[in-house]
Design a protein around this motif. Structure first.
Motif, mmCIF file in Angstrom:
data_model
loop_
_atom_site.group_PDB
_atom_site.id
_atom_site.type_symbol
_atom_site.label_atom_id
_atom_site.label_comp_id
_atom_site.label_asym_id
_atom_site.label_seq_id
_atom_site.Cartn_x
_atom_site.Cartn_y
_atom_site.Cartn_z
ATOM 1 N N PHE A 96 0.666 -1.151 -0.036
ATOM 2 C CA PHE A 96 -0.121 -0.126 0.125
ATOM 3 C C PHE A 96 0.849 1.090 -0.059
ATOM 4 C CE2 PHE A 96 -2.474 3.162 2.553
ATOM 5 C CZ PHE A 96 -3.462 3.373 1.556
ATOM 6 N N MET A 97 1.955 1.071 0.571
ATOM 7 C CA MET A 97 2.720 2.560 0.939
ATOM 8 C C MET A 97 3.519 2.832 -0.446
ATOM 9 S SD MET A 97 3.980 5.001 2.701
ATOM 10 C CE MET A 97 3.208 4.422 4.195
ATOM 11 N N PRO A 98 3.253 3.978 -0.951
ATOM 12 C CA PRO A 98 3.994 4.237 -2.476
ATOM 13 C C PRO A 98 5.292 4.683 -2.034
ATOM 14 C CG PRO A 98 2.322 6.043 -1.763
ATOM 15 C CD PRO A 98 2.303 4.845 -0.650
ATOM 16 N N THR A 99 5.914 5.040 -2.777
ATOM 17 C CA THR A 99 7.503 5.355 -2.745
ATOM 18 C C THR A 99 7.493 6.885 -2.725
ATOM 19 O OG1 THR A 99 8.383 3.909 -4.599
ATOM 20 C CG2 THR A 99 9.525 5.940 -4.087
ATOM 21 N N ARG A 100 6.336 7.481 -3.069
ATOM 22 C CA ARG A 100 6.333 8.936 -2.661
ATOM 23 C C ARG A 100 4.916 9.068 -1.977
ATOM 24 N NH1 ARG A 100 8.122 13.634 -6.418
ATOM 25 N NH2 ARG A 100 7.104 15.637 -5.616
ATOM 26 N N GLY A 101 4.808 9.491 -0.761
ATOM 27 C CA GLY A 101 3.493 9.738 -0.055
ATOM 28 C C GLY A 101 3.673 9.238 1.310
ATOM 29 N N GLY A 102 2.581 9.343 2.052
ATOM 30 C CA GLY A 102 2.430 9.021 3.453
ATOM 31 C C GLY A 102 1.231 9.278 4.364
ATOM 32 N N TYR A 103 0.979 8.954 5.486
ATOM 33 C CA TYR A 103 -0.326 9.334 6.049
ATOM 34 C C TYR A 103 -0.200 9.018 7.486
ATOM 35 C CZ TYR A 103 -1.013 4.235 6.270
ATOM 36 O OH TYR A 103 -0.830 2.874 6.380
ATOM 37 N N PHE A 104 -1.158 9.607 8.276
ATOM 38 C CA PHE A 104 -1.116 9.431 9.879
ATOM 39 C C PHE A 104 -1.795 7.945 9.804
ATOM 40 C CE2 PHE A 104 -0.688 14.115 9.647
ATOM 41 C CZ PHE A 104 0.246 14.113 10.579
ATOM 42 N N ILE A 105 -1.126 7.207 10.685
ATOM 43 C CA ILE A 105 -1.833 5.756 10.871
ATOM 44 C C ILE A 105 -3.083 5.904 12.015
ATOM 45 C CG2 ILE A 105 0.361 4.771 10.188
ATOM 46 C CD1 ILE A 105 0.807 4.060 13.216
ATOM 47 N N GLY A 106 -3.780 4.709 12.172
ATOM 48 C CA GLY A 106 -4.961 4.799 12.821
ATOM 49 C C GLY A 106 -4.617 5.045 14.417
ATOM 50 N N ASN A 107 -3.713 4.465 14.918
ATOM 51 C CA ASN A 107 -3.627 4.388 16.383
ATOM 52 C C ASN A 107 -2.286 4.095 16.685
ATOM 53 O OD1 ASN A 107 -4.497 4.118 19.001
ATOM 54 N ND2 ASN A 107 -6.551 3.565 18.095
ATOM 55 N N VAL A 108 -1.608 4.521 17.767
ATOM 56 C CA VAL A 108 -0.237 4.270 18.262
ATOM 57 C C VAL A 108 -0.410 4.226 20.101
ATOM 58 C CG1 VAL A 108 2.171 4.724 19.076
ATOM 59 C CG2 VAL A 108 0.972 5.511 16.462
ATOM 60 N N SER A 109 -0.050 3.017 20.465
ATOM 61 C CA SER A 109 -0.147 2.770 21.827
ATOM 62 C C SER A 109 0.834 1.731 22.093
ATOM 63 C CB SER A 109 -1.503 2.360 22.362
ATOM 64 O OG SER A 109 -1.844 1.352 21.700
ATOM 65 N N PRO A 110 0.902 1.468 23.506
ATOM 66 C CA PRO A 110 2.221 0.420 23.879
ATOM 67 C C PRO A 110 1.944 -1.074 22.996
ATOM 68 C CG PRO A 110 1.567 1.508 25.775
ATOM 69 C CD PRO A 110 0.328 1.860 24.679
ATOM 70 N N ALA A 111 2.939 -1.152 22.311
ATOM 71 C CA ALA A 111 3.195 -2.482 21.641
ATOM 72 C C ALA A 111 2.080 -2.526 20.573
ATOM 73 C CB ALA A 111 3.043 -3.620 22.377
ATOM 74 N N ARG A 112 1.597 -1.409 19.988
ATOM 75 C CA ARG A 112 0.257 -1.418 18.991
ATOM 76 C C ARG A 112 0.506 -0.553 18.149
ATOM 77 N NH1 ARG A 112 -5.419 0.352 19.425
ATOM 78 N NH2 ARG A 112 -6.393 -0.609 17.594
ATOM 79 N N MET A 113 0.573 -0.670 16.886
ATOM 80 C CA MET A 113 0.480 0.479 15.726
ATOM 81 C C MET A 113 -0.816 -0.118 15.040
ATOM 82 S SD MET A 113 4.319 1.514 14.968
ATOM 83 C CE MET A 113 3.970 3.217 14.237
#
Length: 572
Positions: A380-397
């Motif tokens: 899914f991740m293109p060479t050019r581009g990015g985004y804010f992922i859905g969630n970040v917490s201990p041991a979880r992305m």
């Protein structure tokens, strides 16, 4: 008997069914609020020249959005729009309130008629729009006025020079906030705004009653975290659109903001500046694994805090809140821009993470296991581009893409200009996955099989590529359009709107679509869903007159920009 509008016509939202549980009632004896609503006076609306469509028609699309090379200076051309004050500038479409007569798309007039049919009246004043007017399906709670659902309706009315309904809504929901809120034996915080409310009409007694839902009737019995944020954002949009600062300066409005801010700025055990939330607290109001620190809430939190800075009076208690907000914004922007951001460089770094690191020198600060990286994210991740992922917490992305959170990140300037451009690069590169045949995926990808069973609890409405689980929601069109205009890429929005126009009217304005490409009207989707209608109108009016963006967009605060390493996706 259907409720009657002031002009004697029926509002079209019909009679209301009896509710099993009524926790809060507001009878006609509501003199304080009635006086506030009664004092509403028509504003003098100054008509501005309609935006010249030729500036956008020159950028009309070919078959692929990637036909366009990115203009590095394009976003700068739109930076001034954030600060534009447009007092009630109306749409150039031939709506009942417009004097400009070019031929609109057939969807436009139909959308305005449907939007006006959805109006809800209390004491003969319009106070909101119901969620849907689909009489072919059981009403459930679709006959109520939802705070989050009303936002695109409010923006459509503001853009068309009709601010009174928005003012009435703001005052009415403020009054509801003051009610005592209990779920079973537990009392909610004072600042909680309702998820929704409805008007009960008793023709025999000649009374009207309001019933509010603060989560006690909702799926999962979860209070809405986002309602208070949307309320503040809408208050700022009203103020920006009309130039009327007297509403925001009212002591009752200031207190309403203080109560919301007290809830979300409270100190506790959390070590993160983000806001800890349960599943079901936002647009995704069912169990979908967004518990923790969901991107939608963090982006709305950030935007509401920034809107509050422009609305709060800097005296006494207001000054204390301003100081707390500034500190929180600095910490929140740093945290989100560093730990929630994902591009190909960051993905490769996570892929090579070491685990069980300790102390402040740790690189893998949340002890995320590289083996937890899903296979799909590498493709899914293109060479050019990015985004804010859905969630970040201990041991979880949570690596899922969530549309609303990323668009609000752009509009609030939580995303840096470089990150905003990278998000738009991603949308262009992954057009088929995120837009397909109908804009726009609420999240990507969908959960299926065993993952769906575990995460959703076997939710039959959230099966793969349906509803919240990878479904397509036309309401998101206005957020995409606003983000496109802010980043200087209106051609992306134009193509998405054309896709929507090919289906929405003949499909009777569904709530959502199913399937990987959004080909099918959702299996349980309501027709004549009000925010699908209003979202389309807002998108059209913003493209016609980009200065409307100023209602819902905030300029970047240079002081909040942390020192960050340039990622590969930002290199021109």
């Amino acid at each position: 008997m259907a409720p009657t509008a002031p002009d004697g016509s029926q509002t079209g939202n019909g009679t209301v069914k009896h509710l099993e549980s009524v926790t809060s009632l507001l009878e006609t004896e509501d003199p304080d609020l009635f006086k506030l609503l009664d004092k509403s006076r028509p504003l003098k609306i100054e008509r501005k020249r309609s935006f010249d469509e030729r500036s956008f028609s020159e950028m009309s699309l070919t078959n692929s959005p990637r036909h366009y090379s990115r203009n590095e200076n394009s976003s700068r051309a739109y930076e001034h729009l954030d600060g534009i004050y447009s007092p009630g500038r109306r749409s150039g479409f031939s709506t009942p309130r417009s004097n400009i007569f070019f031929e609109p798309h057939p969807c436009v007039n139909e959308a305005w008629e449907a939007l006006r049919r959805s109006l809800v009246y209390f004491h003969k004043l319009p106070v909101g729009t119901i969620a849907a007017l689909d009489h072919s399906a059981e009403e459930l709670n679709y006959d109520q006025v939802f705070v989050r659902d009303f936002v695109p309706s409010a923006l459509a009315f503001l853009m068309n020079g009709e601010p009174e309904i928005v003012k009435n809504f703001i005052l009415k929901t403020l009054r509801l906030q003051s009610w005592e809120k209990r779920v079973d034996q537990f009392k909610l915080g004072e600042g909680v705004m309702p998820a929704s409310f409805k008007v009960l009409h008793d023709p025999e007694r000649g009374t009207e009653t309001l019933i509010a839902d603060f989560g006690e009737s909702a799926i999962g019995r979860v209070a809405p975290v986002d309602s208070g944020f949307w309320w503040i954002i809408l208050l700022r949009a009203y103020t920006k659109s009309t130039g009327d600062t007297s509403l925001a300066e009212m002591p009752a409005i200031q207190r309403g903001m203080h109560l919301i801010l007290t809830l979300c700025l409270s100190e506790g055990f959390d070590t993160f500046p983000t806001l800890l939330c349960a599943d079901g607290c936002c647009m995704i109001d069912r169990r979908m694994g967004v518990y923790g620190y969901p991107i939608e809430i963090q982006a709305l939190f950030f935007m509401a805090l920034r809107c509050s800075l422009s609305l709060l009076k800097s005296d006494g208690e207001g000054k204390e809140f301003i100081d707390r907000i500034v500190k929180r914004l600095h910490a929140l922007s740093y945290h989100m821009r560093n730990y929630f951001w994902l591009d190909i460089k960051q993905l490769n770094d996570i892929y090579r993470y070491k685990t069980e690191e300790y102390s402040h020198t740790a690189v893998n600060k949340f002890n995320v296991m590289p083996d937890s990286l899903p296979d799909w994210v590498f493709d899914f991740m293109p060479t050019r581009g990015g985004y804010f992922i859905g969630n970040v917490s201990p041991a979880r992305m949570d690596f899922r893409w969530f549309c609303l959170g990323n668009c609000v990140a752009i509009l609030s300037s939580l995303a840096t200009p470089e990150q905003a451009s990278a998000i738009m690069d991603l949308i262009e590169s992954r057009w088929q996955e995120l837009v397909g045949e109908m804009p726009l995926k609420i999240c990507y990808p969908a959960m299926e099989s065993h993952e769906w069973r575990i995460v959703t609890g076997c939710d039959p409405k959230n099966t793969g590529w349906s509803y919240h689980n990878g479904g397509t929601w036309p309401v998101l069109l206005w957020l995409l359009t606003a983000a496109c205009i802010k980043t200087g890429r209106p051609q992306i929005a134009r193509r998405a709107i054309e896709l929507a126009e090919s289906r929405l009217l003949k499909d009777h304005w569904p709530e959502y679509y199913d399937g990987k490409l959004g080909r099918y009207v959702g299996k349980q989707a309501r027709k004549f869903q009000t925010w699908s209608i209003a979202g389309y109108l807002v998108a059209k009016m913003m493209l016609e007159d980009p200065s409307h963006l100023g209602m819902i967009s905030l300029e970047e605060d240079k002081q909040m920009k942390p020192i960050m390493k340039r990622s590969a996706s930002w290199v021109a």
